[in-house]
Motif scaffolding. Sequence first.
Motif, PDB file in Angstrom:
ATOM      1  N   GLY A 134       0.780  -1.281   0.069  1.00 39.04           N
ATOM      2  CA  GLY A 134      -0.103   0.028  -0.017  1.00 39.04           C
ATOM      3  C   GLY A 134       0.898   1.350  -0.152  1.00 39.04           C
ATOM      4  N   ALA A 135       0.241   2.507  -0.541  1.00 42.94           N
ATOM      5  CA  ALA A 135       1.013   3.745  -0.386  1.00 42.94           C
ATOM      6  C   ALA A 135      -0.135   4.667  -0.260  1.00 42.94           C
ATOM      7  N   GLU A 136       0.387   5.942   0.328  1.00 45.24           N
ATOM      8  CA  GLU A 136      -0.425   7.044   0.686  1.00 45.24           C
ATOM      9  C   GLU A 136       0.302   8.331   0.217  1.00 45.24           C
ATOM     10  N   ARG A 137      -0.047   9.310  -0.444  1.00 51.21           N
ATOM     11  CA  ARG A 137       0.462  10.695  -0.400  1.00 51.21           C
ATOM     12  C   ARG A 137      -0.234  11.377   0.645  1.00 51.21           C
ATOM     13  N   ILE A 138       0.440  11.876   1.563  1.00 51.21           N
ATOM     14  CA  ILE A 138       0.089  12.668   2.740  1.00 51.21           C
ATOM     15  C   ILE A 138       0.129  14.296   2.055  1.00 51.21           C
ATOM     16  N   ASP A 139       1.222  14.569   1.498  1.00 49.02           N
ATOM     17  CA  ASP A 139       1.343  15.802   1.032  1.00 49.02           C
ATOM     18  C   ASP A 139       2.481  15.740   0.014  1.00 49.02           C
ATOM     19  N   PRO A 140       2.991  16.784  -0.691  1.00 51.53           N
ATOM     20  CA  PRO A 140       4.068  16.564  -1.477  1.00 51.53           C
ATOM     21  C   PRO A 140       5.378  16.097  -0.765  1.00 51.53           C
ATOM     22  N   ASP A 141       5.563  16.310   0.437  1.00 49.88           N
ATOM     23  CA  ASP A 141       6.810  15.952   1.219  1.00 49.88           C
ATOM     24  C   ASP A 141       6.778  14.835   2.135  1.00 49.88           C
ATOM     25  N   HIS A 142       5.493  14.307   2.271  1.00 48.78           N
ATOM     26  CA  HIS A 142       5.081  13.012   3.224  1.00 48.78           C
ATOM     27  C   HIS A 142       4.309  12.119   2.703  1.00 48.78           C
ATOM     28  N   TRP A 143       4.665  10.776   2.783  1.00 46.72           N
ATOM     29  CA  TRP A 143       4.218   9.801   2.219  1.00 46.72           C
ATOM     30  C   TRP A 143       4.478   8.517   3.097  1.00 46.72           C
ATOM     31  N   LEU A 144       3.445   7.607   2.933  1.00 44.91           N
ATOM     32  CA  LEU A 144       3.371   6.333   3.631  1.00 44.91           C
ATOM     33  C   LEU A 144       3.454   5.291   2.872  1.00 44.91           C
ATOM     34  N   ALA A 145       4.200   4.240   2.914  1.00 48.62           N
ATOM     35  CA  ALA A 145       4.212   2.893   2.409  1.00 48.62           C
ATOM     36  C   ALA A 145       4.064   1.925   3.250  1.00 48.62           C
TER      37      ALA A 145
END
Length: 112
Positions: free
Chosen positions: A68-79
């Motif tokens: 899975g992956a999520e873009r929180i904002d341009p500088d913060h991501w979750l994998a």
Amino acid sequence: MTTSTTPTELPAVIRGYLTAEDPDAALHTFTDDAVVVDEGATHRGTDAVLGWLHRAASEYTYTAELTGAERIDPDHWLAVQHLVGDFPGGVVDLRYHFTLRDDRIAGLTIAP
């Protein structure tokens, strides 16, 4: 705003870290002042992050699947990675919270 995305849409530097073949290759994805938090320990700067990468690569044998992956904002991501191996419990889903700066990883927190 958090946006679900496919793992292939993660920034190249995150994909590079997650697929790095060895600790030295993985280190090149981090800023010189990067901070990594894993298993309750904080590792700051190039030498500490490299030490952590070497320990993490040699401590257990496992396979990892990016689920899975999520873009929180341009500088913060979750994998999210699903790991199966010879570590205690044998199976875990880990959440990798990335902070990017100048196309490199400035912060990484790993937690179940």
